[in-house]
Enzyme design. Structure first.
Site, PDB file in Angstrom:
ATOM      1  CG  LEU A 101       9.178  -3.576   4.293  1.00 17.38           C
ATOM      2  CD1 LEU A 101       9.294  -4.625   3.169  1.00 17.38           C
ATOM      3  CD2 LEU A 101       9.944  -2.247   4.064  1.00 17.38           C
ATOM      4  CG  ASP A 102       4.681   2.049   3.968  1.00 17.17           C
ATOM      5  OD1 ASP A 102       4.554   2.059   5.411  1.00 17.17           O
ATOM      6  OD2 ASP A 102       4.978   2.888   3.395  1.00 17.17           O
ATOM      7  CG  MET A 103      -0.826  -3.335   1.377  1.00 13.90           C
ATOM      8  SD  MET A 103      -2.466  -3.158   1.368  1.00 13.90           S
ATOM      9  CE  MET A 103      -3.004  -3.810   2.938  1.00 13.90           C
ATOM     10  CB  THR A 105       7.189  -1.215   0.678  1.00 16.05           C
ATOM     11  OG1 THR A 105       6.592   0.447   0.805  1.00 16.05           O
ATOM     12  CG2 THR A 105       8.388  -1.291   0.698  1.00 16.05           C
TER      13      THR A 105
END
Length: 235
Positions: A101-103, A105
């Site tokens: 996951l993105d930072m 998210t």
């Protein structure tokens, strides 16, 4: 396993340093000091470093984490805090995220040291579904679900996305299920239709749903049923 290899893995140090710690009489096996780096450990041995027990691992490990914002899913990043901050397990550095996951998210992250198992989640040919709760800057148009079902043409991509399911909860709060893992896919899909993702939270990977009892930063072992749901061979 050799004692020095085991100590190196457990403490995250080199084999050479592990050997020095062993020769320094800091390691006990079944309560007795062992100074031989080549000592062969058996599963029933109880190992301690300065009196602190070191658990031997029996087979692969599988966890779910409720990832908060501000952490990256890589296991080693010199510039940002990683999700391993939350994992209080022996040799946690050997775990990896099965689908990052993105930072910014949040939500479900699966961690394992079983590469074949995680490949079933991340490989495009398996088309493992992921469900996200999405907060949007603008209300969704009435035909958005239909557009997503047909596939979206992303910027700088040759092929449209695979069909995705969109459930509209409120005009700016939706649930999206995709079966791909393209770079920043959810954000780019909404950007392609003129909207902007404000919040993004992963709720599900395959048949594994984020445990509602886990607060941000909390984790637990997966059940045997959850592990088997993505085709793992239980050992």
């Amino acid at each position: 396993m050799r004692l020095d290899k085991f100590i190196a893995r457990q403490l995250g140090i080199s084999r050479a340093i592990a050997g020095r710690e062993i020769r320094a009489r800091r390691i006990t096996v079944d309560g007795e000091i062992v100074r031989d780096s080549a000592f062969k450990l058996r599963p029933e041995h109880e190992v301690a470093f300065d009196g602190n027990a070191l658990a031997q691992q029996d087979g692969p490990r599988y966890f779910m984490l409720n990832k908060p914002q501000g952490y990256v899913c890589s296991t080693d990043d010199p510039d940002n805090p990683t999700i391993l901050y939350f994992i209080d397990e022996p040799v946690a550095h050997e775990l990896h995220a099965a689908g990052r996951l993105d930072m910014d998210t949040t939500g479900l992250v699966l961690l394992t040291d079983d590469g074949q198992w995680s490949h079933r989640i991340t490989s495009p040919r398996h088309r493992c579904e992921k469900t996200y709760r999405v907060g949007l800057a603008l209300p969704v148009a009435s035909d958005t679900a239909e557009q997503f079902a047909r596939g979206i043409q992303l910027n700088n991509e040759k092929a449209r996305t695979l069909p995705a399911r969109l459930e509209v909860l409120t005009p700016t709060d939706v649930r999206l299920t995709i079966s791909e893992g393209r770079y920043h896919q959810v954000k780019r899909m909404f950007a392609a239709i003129g909207n902007h993702v404000v919040t993004l939270h992963r709720e599900r990977i395959g048949a594994i749903v984020l445990d509602a009892d886990l607060g941000p930063g909390e984790y637990r072992l997966l059940t045997e049923e959850e592990i088997a749901s993505v085709g793992a061979v239980l050992r």
